[in-house]
Design an enzyme around this catalytic site. Structure first.
Site, PDB file in Angstrom:
ATOM      1  N   LYS A 101      38.495  40.530  43.651  1.00  0.00           N
ATOM      2  CA  LYS A 101      38.565  42.002  43.690  1.00  0.00           C
ATOM      3  C   LYS A 101      37.170  42.621  43.685  1.00  0.00           C
ATOM      4  O   LYS A 101      36.924  43.589  44.419  1.00  0.00           O
ATOM      5  CB  LYS A 101      39.362  42.531  42.490  1.00  0.00           C
ATOM      6  CG  LYS A 101      40.873  42.358  42.640  1.00  0.00           C
ATOM      7  CD  LYS A 101      41.521  43.650  43.125  1.00  0.00           C
ATOM      8  CE  LYS A 101      42.902  43.419  43.713  1.00  0.00           C
ATOM      9  NZ  LYS A 101      43.846  42.824  42.776  1.00  0.00           N
TER      10      LYS A 101
ATOM     11  N   LYS B 105      53.053  33.055  56.498  1.00  0.00           N
ATOM     12  CA  LYS B 105      54.249  33.564  55.834  1.00  0.00           C
ATOM     13  C   LYS B 105      54.428  35.059  56.074  1.00  0.00           C
ATOM     14  O   LYS B 105      53.510  35.744  56.533  1.00  0.00           O
ATOM     15  CB  LYS B 105      54.162  33.272  54.343  1.00  0.00           C
ATOM     16  CG  LYS B 105      53.028  33.984  53.643  1.00  0.00           C
ATOM     17  CD  LYS B 105      53.132  33.816  52.139  1.00  0.00           C
ATOM     18  CE  LYS B 105      52.159  34.762  51.466  1.00  0.00           C
ATOM     19  NZ  LYS B 105      52.262  34.838  50.035  1.00  0.00           N
TER      20      LYS B 105
ATOM     21  N   LYS C  14      53.262  41.508  53.061  1.00  0.00           N
ATOM     22  CA  LYS C  14      52.990  42.915  53.265  1.00  0.00           C
ATOM     23  C   LYS C  14      51.626  43.097  53.927  1.00  0.00           C
ATOM     24  O   LYS C  14      51.486  43.814  54.908  1.00  0.00           O
ATOM     25  CB  LYS C  14      53.019  43.631  51.927  1.00  0.00           C
ATOM     26  CG  LYS C  14      53.196  45.114  52.059  1.00  0.00           C
ATOM     27  CD  LYS C  14      53.326  45.748  50.703  1.00  0.00           C
ATOM     28  CE  LYS C  14      52.560  47.048  50.623  1.00  0.00           C
ATOM     29  NZ  LYS C  14      52.888  48.018  51.650  1.00  0.00           N
TER      30      LYS C  14
END
Ligand code: TRP
Length: 329
Positions: A111, A194, A197
């Site tokens: 992050k 896969k 989102k």
């Protein structure tokens, strides 16, 4: 009995991968274990959301869990911020969480690399809050994907450290839970990887029929088999994998035989897949819409869930305070 806890960050609509990967298993599991499902809205704040978005996303996830079959009479479904005890437990646990180990967490490093202008303390303490979520109900099992395993490992470190420090056997060592053979991984329709989102390849539970058809018709395939039993390309294999989840076995056999005989028409295969996905998704979508429009019902579910969660949470926090020496006179 097992105590299972699952948390989801409210980042928007759920897709087929979420449904077959976890949600459908939660629906089954709620009858066999004591289950807590909660929406981690505090965790969302670590990345500075738009307030309107956050509120809408919480509502979306809640409605979608209920529509998929989580029964608030059976399981405990709640919103994290409705249970203030989690913040107290998080504070108490933070006293035994070392800054060094938090700084070394992969998700934190990731992050701050991606967003160096927002290295906030909430982000650093993310694993402590997550441990508090889990230990609040003394959960024995936590269904998580690979990306969350390190957080769960830290939860066990904190639990063990607490038990050793105070000479108690209070917190369990919460184990990751994956559904074994029940786990169905849904690939994307864009040829590889896969469904996710962030991959932008999702078929969402809230998608209307025509949107599903359009997305499926765009699925990546190849130029077709040229000789009997030629190897299957990844895009085509992915279509068959999704069919395993939504289609009749006889349908799959039919198309596999056509593939082997080189007579398959991918247009027909996709049309079939779209209709079979719609058969799964349409009833869920209709329930999502009904639930989203029923504010009174949502309000009741959230209040009752919070009440049940607070009962278990209050007992834990009271024990932990006592163990740590915060005691009434
Ligand atoms: N960190 C989890 C995620 O990003 C969400 C989460 C928060 C969670 N608290 C939890 C998951 C407790 C399991 C248990 O997916």
């Amino acid at each position: 009995m097992d105590i299972v806890l699952s948390g989801i960050r409210p980042t928007g609509r759920l897709h087929l991968g979420n449904y077959f990967g976890a949600l459908r298993n939660f629906v089954r599991m709620q009858h066999d274990a004591k289950c807590y499902f909660f929406i981690a809205d505090y965790h969302s704040l670590t990345t500075h959301n738009d307030p309107e978005h956050l509120h809408e996303n919480v509502k979306t996830v809640l409605a979608e869990y209920l529509a998929a079959g989580i029964d608030p009479q059976v399981a405990t479904i709640y919103i994290q911020s409705d249970v203030p005890q989690v913040t107290e437990l998080s504070l108490l646990l933070s006293m035994h969480a070392y800054v060094g180990e938090l700084e070394r967490t992969a998700s934190f490093k990731d992050k701050i690399r991606k967003n160096p202008s927002n290295v906030n303390a909430g982000l650093l303490c993310y694993p402590v809050l997550m441990a508090a979520d889990i230990l609040l109900h003394r959960a024995t099992h936590v269904p998580v994907g690979k990306d969350q395993e390190q957080h769960l490992e830290l939860t066990r470190v904190f639990a063990r450290r607490f038990n050793n420090m105070y000479g108690v056997e209070y917190f369990p060592e919460s184990q990751p839970y994956n559904f074994g053979a029940e786990l169905v991984k849904i690939p994307g329709l864009d040829g590889s990887g896969k469904m996710g989102k962030s991959e932008n390849n999702g078929i969402f539970l809230a998608d209307p029929d025509n949107v599903i058809r359009k997305k499926v018709m765009k699925a990546v395939t190849d130029s077709g088999p040229t000789e009997p039993n030629s190897p299957v390309s990844e895009g085509v294999a992915n279509i068959f994998t999704i069919m395993e989840a939504v289609s009749d076995p006889s349908t799959i056999t039919y198309f596999k035989e056509q593939y082997a005989a080189c007579t398959i028409r991918y247009g027909d295969l996709k049309k079939q897949l779209a209709e079979d996905i719609i058969r799964t998704v349409a009833p869920i979508r209709e329930r999502i819409e009904a639930i989203r429009n029923d504010d009174a019902y949502l309000h009741r579910v959230v209040c009752e869930g919070a009440e049940k969660a607070r009962e278990s949470a209050a007992a834990t926090v009271s024990d932990v305070r006592n163990i740590m020496g915060i005691r009434p006179f």
